[in-house]
Design a protein around this motif. Structure first.
Motif, PDB file in Angstrom:
ATOM      1  N   ARG A 506       0.898  -1.323   0.154  1.00 20.75           N
ATOM      2  CA  ARG A 506       0.229  -0.132  -0.336  1.00 20.75           C
ATOM      3  C   ARG A 506       1.059   1.301  -0.535  1.00 20.75           C
ATOM      4  O   ARG A 506       1.805   1.497   0.982  1.00 20.75           O
ATOM      5  CB  ARG A 506      -0.631  -0.076   0.918  1.00 20.75           C
ATOM      6  N   ASP A 509      -0.098   5.732   3.502  1.00 20.94           N
ATOM      7  CA  ASP A 509      -1.381   6.336   4.342  1.00 20.94           C
ATOM      8  C   ASP A 509      -1.064   6.471   5.935  1.00 20.94           C
ATOM      9  O   ASP A 509      -1.225   5.961   6.419  1.00 20.94           O
ATOM     10  CB  ASP A 509      -2.129   4.507   4.376  1.00 20.94           C
ATOM     11  N   ARG A 531      -5.062  12.679   4.674  1.00 25.42           N
ATOM     12  CA  ARG A 531      -4.669  11.611   4.718  1.00 25.42           C
ATOM     13  C   ARG A 531      -4.253  10.935   3.716  1.00 25.42           C
ATOM     14  O   ARG A 531      -5.527  10.561   2.743  1.00 25.42           O
ATOM     15  CB  ARG A 531      -5.852  10.274   6.154  1.00 25.42           C
ATOM     16  N   GLU A 604     -12.465   1.912   1.214  1.00 25.34           N
ATOM     17  CA  GLU A 604     -12.426   2.433   2.890  1.00 25.34           C
ATOM     18  C   GLU A 604     -13.578   3.325   2.974  1.00 25.34           C
ATOM     19  O   GLU A 604     -13.356   4.461   4.407  1.00 25.34           O
ATOM     20  CB  GLU A 604     -10.854   2.380   3.524  1.00 25.34           C
ATOM     21  N   ASP A 628     -11.764   1.351   8.292  1.00 24.62           N
ATOM     22  CA  ASP A 628     -11.865   2.601   8.352  1.00 24.62           C
ATOM     23  C   ASP A 628     -13.296   3.042   8.065  1.00 24.62           C
ATOM     24  O   ASP A 628     -14.222   3.840   7.963  1.00 24.62           O
ATOM     25  CB  ASP A 628     -11.141   3.252   7.026  1.00 24.62           C
ATOM     26  N   ARG A 638     -12.578   4.900  15.203  1.00 24.97           N
ATOM     27  CA  ARG A 638     -12.125   3.499  15.388  1.00 24.97           C
ATOM     28  C   ARG A 638     -11.360   3.218  16.866  1.00 24.97           C
ATOM     29  O   ARG A 638     -11.211   2.807  17.665  1.00 24.97           O
ATOM     30  CB  ARG A 638     -11.601   2.773  14.297  1.00 24.97           C
TER      31      ARG A 638
HETATM   32 MG    MG Z   1      -7.074   2.495   6.299  1.00 26.53          MG
END
Ligand code: MG
Ligand code: PEP
Length: 756
Positions: A506, A509, A531, A604, A628, A638
């Motif tokens: 990924r 992030d 983000r 997400e 997410d 969360r």
């Molecule tokens: Mg995430």
């Protein structure tokens, strides 16, 4: 005025050593503030449920802790039952009035009682009384409600603190449960070791010495000990961190050198100061210097300098400081756990972790999950400084800590731990078995990784690929952005370890709750802010370096997949794809061999659910980030312990969204996977399989359990279960049905009900 009074009261109550002390402060202050004759508090007795007369100003204090009312008795019982104030001109005339002999309330007519409620739980009732027949006016009532709401948390905290015997009181240890957030699954029973700095650089007295040599020697020895400590921390973490992450420790060592702070301290000692004083003076100056820096990254280095100084000071203060002996079963507790605190303790002694701050997704929680250590995060009510050497239970499944557990509770947890152990032994045998249903349907199980430690564990659990490599983890562990070449090496070792199995990387992030120390982002709503892909598209230089490093690392292996986080529209995706294609083209021109790797989008954000097809059309695969997605669908942070009860993984809306994403991807003929924590839930895994997910990716600890579940069902059964579940309208009904199914299948080991 009122605010100031509230603030002062809360502060004083906060500092109280015990619940009784806290309540005494409250009744004193309230009586004065409201100008009443009586103020009392009745608290619920945990064992009997009765309302016990616990504190008073104005009534007969001799009966404190003795007089009590049954749960539904008296005006106090009425306030608690109705969960709202009761305000009466003439208390005695009320049908609920119950005379408590001896406490001396005969002469008081006016009564105002408000409930003390913490997390929906009525802890007690706060009462003011007056001789004069009159109703307390609206503003008085409002004041008492405000005070009680503010104090409820403090009282709950004091109740727990009171459960821990202090130095001063003989204190009977009472069982207490503190709830936090589940950090890493599993349960542990062990002895508390609190990591907190002992030495205080700001509390060192000034002193002159005669024997300067001896002082100098002591200082040098202390320095050497700290050097040894830092090296052993760094060694202990070797298995967990990649080689590059050790650079940080070298920086630490450098600060201690003669040419740096070490030299300045020595000079002061030579001028006649004692070692502790010299150290404190120099360190405080340097800390101030860093704290005044413009740049927030440099400002934060003040913490490192302070930490170093404190370590040296503690050695000076205890010259014969032995290296700490950790209990065989250590539960490490800290206000804020850090990776380096984890490294101080030998892995074999570590059974559990508790952090007062932080959340299920803090770096330490990720590390703990990777290491398989049961962890509770965000245990805000934990009186952690007083827990050293106490036995406690860490329930990493439900995010609870149990202090002074009653023997029966301890026995239940011991049994649970035994079952867990037996289960993992039992599951080990599944390692080389396929993840396949009883009617022959294959469901590949992949893992999520981030740390070096994940690689070995994942391979040991029989992972068939990596569905999410969180590249921010190596970014988090350093002091600046890693260079393209540094990244290439890190990525290469991931790709090599798993080859020929696919590794899904990924792109960076950060933002939300994941802040890089050297790239702080301060926002009011970080989860709705800058983000994931939003950051990297705004900083193409960061994005491009990462993509180039990935593609270069993939040369000759060809098992790389690239995945984009937090995509919320097609423009972002088109832009990211353009940059990826460009990088690949340029690298090919530079002579790097290899195909364009498959690219995927993380779903997400709710918007991406509705656009699943449009997104899928542009890429090779979709992967749902259910952590997410759930928080955005349900509007539940969360990481916030306060709303954790609303974070329902099985919410019908979440399940419908998941089904819609799978359908969208399939309609475009694209692969679809899931890499949120939900994939690691055995029953959710069965539903996800039925929805059409091609791959489930999870933390390696969950993999054997999920495999066991997959091997216990027929694909056709999963389909009818999903069908049945789809008609249920609330998450608890779904959860209950799934648990019944687990019981029917003899998989009761997978059920972890909250225990009181
Ligand atoms: Mg995430
Ligand atoms: C997710 O959001 O589900 C996910 C896998 O990403 P992260 O937990 O790293 O945000």
């Amino acid at each position: 005025m009122m605010l100031e009074l509230l603030r002062q009261t809360v502060q004083e109550v906060n500092a109280a050593e015990s619940l009784d002390q806290a309540l005494t402060i409250i009744v004193k202050r309230v009586r004065v503030a409201m100008g009443t004759e009586v103020c009392s508090v009745y608290m619920r007795d945990q064992a009997t449920g009765r309302w016990v007369f616990r504190a008073t100003e104005g009534l007969n204090a001799n009966l404190l802790n003795e007089a009590s009312l049954a749960v539904d008795e008296g005006l106090v019982g009425l306030v608690a039952e109705r969960e709202e104030p009761v305000n009466l001109e003439n208390a005695e005339a009320h049908p609920s009035f119950q005379f408590l002999p001896g406490i001396g309330e005969e002469s008081y007519s006016a009564f105002l009682g408000v409930p003390i409620i913490h997390q929906r739980d009525v802890l007690g009732v706060l009462v003011v009384q007056q001789t004069k027949r009159r109703r307390f006016d609206e503003s008085e009532e409002a004041f008492l409600i405000t005070l009680s709401a503010q104090l409820a948390g403090v009282i709950a905290h004091a109740e727990v603190t009171g459960a821990v015997p202090g130095d001063s009181d003989a204190g009977v240890a009472v069982p207490a449960r503190i709830s936090g957030v589940a950090g890493a699954p599993g349960v542990a029973i062990g002895t508390a070791v609190v990591v907190s700095p002992v030495a205080d650089l700001y509390a060192v007295p000034k002193r002159k010495v005669e024997d300067r040599r001896a002082e100098l020697r002591a200082f040098k020895q202390a320095l050497e000990k700290v050097r040894v400590d830092i090296r052993s921390v760094s060694d202990n973490l070797k298995g967990e961190l990649s080689a590059e992450d050790h650079a940080l420790f070298d920086v630490y060592l450098g600060i201690l050198d003669d040419s740096a702070i070490g030299g300045e301290v020595a000079a002061l000692i030579k001028a006649g100061n004692w070692a502790q004083g010299a150290l404190s003076k120099v360190m405080i100056e340097h800390i101030r210097h860093f704290e005044r820096m413009e740049h927030s990254y440099l400002r934060e280095r003040a913490v490192d300098v302070k930490d170093l100084g404190t370590r040296v000071l503690s050695y000076l203060q205890a010259e014969d400081h032995e290296s700490r002996v950790f209990p065989e079963r250590t539960v490490l507790i800290s206000e804020e756990l850090t990776a380096s605190a984890l490294g101080e303790i030998p892995r074999e002694n570590l059974v559990g972790l508790i952090s007062v701050r932080g959340s299920g997704n803090s770096h330490v929680a990720i590390l703990a999950r990777a290491m398989g250590v049961p962890t509770v995060m965000g245990a805000v009510d934990l009186p952690y400084t007083r827990l050293e050497n106490l036995e406690l239970i860490v329930d990493g499944y439900n995010g609870n800590v149990h202090l002074n557990p009653a023997p029966e509770l301890r026995e239940r947890f011991q049994e649970l731990a035994r079952q867990d152990l037996a289960l993992s032994r039992d599951l080990e045998s599944l390692r080389d078995e396929p993840s396949e249903t009883t009617d022959g349907f294959r469901l590949p199980l992949w893992v999520n990784t981030g740390l070096m430690a994940d690689v070995t564990r994942s391979l040991a659990q029989g992972a068939e690929g990596v569905g999410l490599y969180r590249t921010e983890v190596p970014f988090l562990l350093r002091e600046r952005f890693p260079s393209e070449e540094e990244q290439r090496q890190i990525y290469r070792s991931q790709l090599e370890s798993f080859a020929p199995r696919p590794v899904t990387m990924r792109t960076l992030d950060v933002g939300g709750d994941k802040a890089l120390p050297y790239f702080p982002i301060e926002e009011d709503n970080p989860f709705l802010g800058w983000r994931g892909i939003r950051v990297t598209l705004d900083h193409p230089e960061i994005f491009l370096a990462q993509i180039r490093a990935m593609i270069k690392a993939n040369e000759g292996l060809d098992n790389l997949r690239i995945m984009l986080p937090m995509i919320s529209n097609t423009n972002e995706l088109d832009e990211a794809l353009r940059l990826i294609h460009r990088s690949h083209r340029e690298l090919v021109q530079e002579g790097i061999k290899g195909n364009l790797p498959p690219v995927g989008v993380m779903v997400e954000v709710p918007a991406a659910v509705y656009q699943a097809r449009a997104l899928a059309r542009r890429v090779d695969f979709l992967s749902v980030g259910s952590n997410d997605l759930t928080q955005y669908l349900l509007a539940v942070d969360r990481n916030n312990a306060r709303v954790a009860d609303l974070y329902h993984a099985y919410h019908p809306a979440v399940l419908q969204a998941l089904a819609a994403v799978a359908a969208g991807a399939r309609a475009e003929g694209k692969l679809v996977s899931i890499c949120g924590e939900l994939a690691g839930d055995p029953m959710a895994a069965i539903l996800l399989m039925a929805m059409g997910y091609d791959v489930l990716s999870m933390n390696s600890t969950s993999l054997p359990r999920v495999k066991k579940a997959v091997r216990s069902f027929a694909h056709t059964e999963a389909l009818s279960l999903l069908d049945e579940i789809s008609s249920l309208e609330d998450s608890s009904a779904i959860q209950q049905r799934l648990q019944e199914v687990l019981v029917e299948r003899g998989l009761t080991q997978f059920i972890h009900n909250p225990m009181d």
